[in-house]
Write an enzyme that holds these catalytic residues in place. Sequence first.
Site, PDB file in Angstrom:
ATOM      1  N   ASN A   1       0.877  -1.174   0.000  1.00 40.86           N
ATOM      2  CA  ASN A   1       0.000   0.000   0.000  1.00 40.86           C
ATOM      3  C   ASN A   1       0.917   1.227   0.000  1.00 40.86           C
ATOM      4  OD1 ASN A   1      -1.766   2.075   0.500  1.00 40.86           O
ATOM      5  ND2 ASN A   1      -2.275   1.444   2.594  1.00 40.86           N
ATOM      6  N   TRP A   2       1.056   1.812  -1.170  1.00 46.01           N
ATOM      7  CA  TRP A   2       1.978   2.947  -1.290  1.00 46.01           C
ATOM      8  C   TRP A   2       1.427   4.218  -0.659  1.00 46.01           C
ATOM      9  CZ3 TRP A   2       4.487   3.094  -6.885  1.00 46.01           C
ATOM     10  CH2 TRP A   2       5.558   2.198  -6.911  1.00 46.01           C
ATOM     11  N   LYS A   3       0.147   4.215  -0.300  1.00 41.99           N
ATOM     12  CA  LYS A   3      -0.495   5.435   0.203  1.00 41.99           C
ATOM     13  C   LYS A   3      -0.213   6.587  -0.773  1.00 41.99           C
ATOM     14  CE  LYS A   3      -0.241   3.450   4.739  1.00 41.99           C
ATOM     15  NZ  LYS A   3      -0.261   3.615   6.169  1.00 41.99           N
TER      16      LYS A   3
ATOM     17  N   GLU B   1      -7.087   5.214   7.639  1.00 44.63           N
ATOM     18  CA  GLU B   1      -6.781   6.614   7.329  1.00 44.63           C
ATOM     19  C   GLU B   1      -7.973   7.275   6.633  1.00 44.63           C
ATOM     20  OE1 GLU B   1      -3.071   5.962   5.274  1.00 44.63           O
ATOM     21  OE2 GLU B   1      -2.075   5.506   7.166  1.00 44.63           O
TER      22      GLU B   1
ATOM     23  N   GLU C   1      -5.960  -4.564  10.490  1.00 45.24           N
ATOM     24  CA  GLU C   1      -4.947  -3.527  10.684  1.00 45.24           C
ATOM     25  C   GLU C   1      -5.237  -2.760  11.970  1.00 45.24           C
ATOM     26  OE1 GLU C   1      -2.876  -2.448   6.700  1.00 45.24           O
ATOM     27  OE2 GLU C   1      -4.466  -1.017   7.113  1.00 45.24           O
TER      28      GLU C   1
ATOM     29  N   GLY D   1       2.074   2.454  10.745  1.00 44.15           N
ATOM     30  CA  GLY D   1       3.076   3.509  10.608  1.00 44.15           C
ATOM     31  C   GLY D   1       3.799   3.850  11.893  1.00 44.15           C
TER      32      GLY D   1
ATOM     33  N   SER E   1       2.874  -2.005  10.363  1.00 41.57           N
ATOM     34  CA  SER E   1       4.319  -2.114  10.654  1.00 41.57           C
ATOM     35  C   SER E   1       4.876  -3.505  10.357  1.00 41.57           C
ATOM     36  CB  SER E   1       4.621  -1.692  12.098  1.00 41.57           C
ATOM     37  OG  SER E   1       4.253  -0.326  12.282  1.00 41.57           O
TER      38      SER E   1
ATOM     39  N   GLY F   1       2.643  -1.088   4.302  1.00 37.75           N
ATOM     40  CA  GLY F   1       2.749   0.335   3.976  1.00 37.75           C
ATOM     41  C   GLY F   1       4.192   0.743   3.776  1.00 37.75           C
TER      42      GLY F   1
HETATM   43  P1  PGA Z   1       2.485   0.409   7.650  1.00 36.16           P
HETATM   44  O1  PGA Z   1       1.079   0.673   6.931  1.00 36.16           O
HETATM   45  O2  PGA Z   1       3.013  -0.896   7.091  1.00 36.16           O
HETATM   46  O3  PGA Z   1       3.339   1.578   7.268  1.00 36.16           O
HETATM   47  O4  PGA Z   1       2.230   0.318   9.108  1.00 36.16           O
HETATM   48  C1  PGA Z   1       0.179  -0.370   6.696  1.00 36.16           C
HETATM   49  C2  PGA Z   1      -1.109   0.172   6.144  1.00 36.16           C
HETATM   50  O5  PGA Z   1      -1.527   1.257   6.564  1.00 36.16           O
HETATM   51  O6  PGA Z   1      -1.742  -0.445   5.262  1.00 36.16           O
END
Ligand code: PGA
Length: 256
Positions: free
Chosen positions: A12-14, A103, A173, A179, A218, A239
């Site tokens: 997930n590149w956001k 998010e 999640e 994050g 994470s 992420g």
């Molecule tokens: P993260 O994000 O791996 O940076 O914790 C995961 C996500 O939000 O899908």
Amino acid sequence: MEQTRRPLIVGNWKMHGSLADNAAWFAHYLEDGPSAAAPVAVEAALCVPAVYLEQCRRALAGGTLAWGAQDVSAHPAGPRTGEIAASMLAELGCRFVIVGHSERRMAHGENDAEVARKVVAALGAGLSPIICLGETLAERVAETTAAVIERQLSAVLEAVDEAELTRIVLAYEPVWSIGTGRAATPQMAQQAHADLRAALARRAPRAAGAVRILYGGSMNAANAGALLAMPDVDGGLIGSAALKVQDFLAIVCAAA
Ligand code: PGA
């Protein structure tokens, strides 16, 4: 429940990327990642900002890495400025779309009913929705994790026909782990995943053993192996660690 589910690792590149950085990432993956000639048992996909989907299609078509979007409109194509219809994502070759990421639930006010409508729209266009569920830190401290994620899931289960349920993917999640560098322990993840599978089994006994439940929050090259070894952890939604192609590949290897 018998484990016959193909592991799935999704990046997930956001809201990250640029045409040049993406091209370098793709070139590295095509060079070092699993090739179509020697496929591995793991399914891998990348969910990118929608403006880069055409770049994915050009770079990745015919390879082992699928692609998808990070959100979808609940509505069919029409007069909705700024939204993107599921049919448009399908036209760009998307296999997946992330729905209900925390998010978006938090910053864009998406509630369970809206998430369920987006899931239905995605399924209707032939996409597999990756439905994000998870508790906040306050909810974990209050020991309401199971109730929260089952409530989030039940909104989806009420909206989707049983026959379509095998096409959904769930992503557990925990909000406090996203994050933050603080992943859930493998035991915490397994407990939540088993709770979700049990809730699925109550509604759709035949689909419950087939639906893949990813862990996200994470997950990285160092902790992926232990999380993925849990019987109900069928993959990961990655992420930060998906921004570096070497780290993403290491997680794909850990799943294989
Ligand atoms: P993260 O994000 O791996 O940076 O914790 C995961 C996500 O939000 O899908």
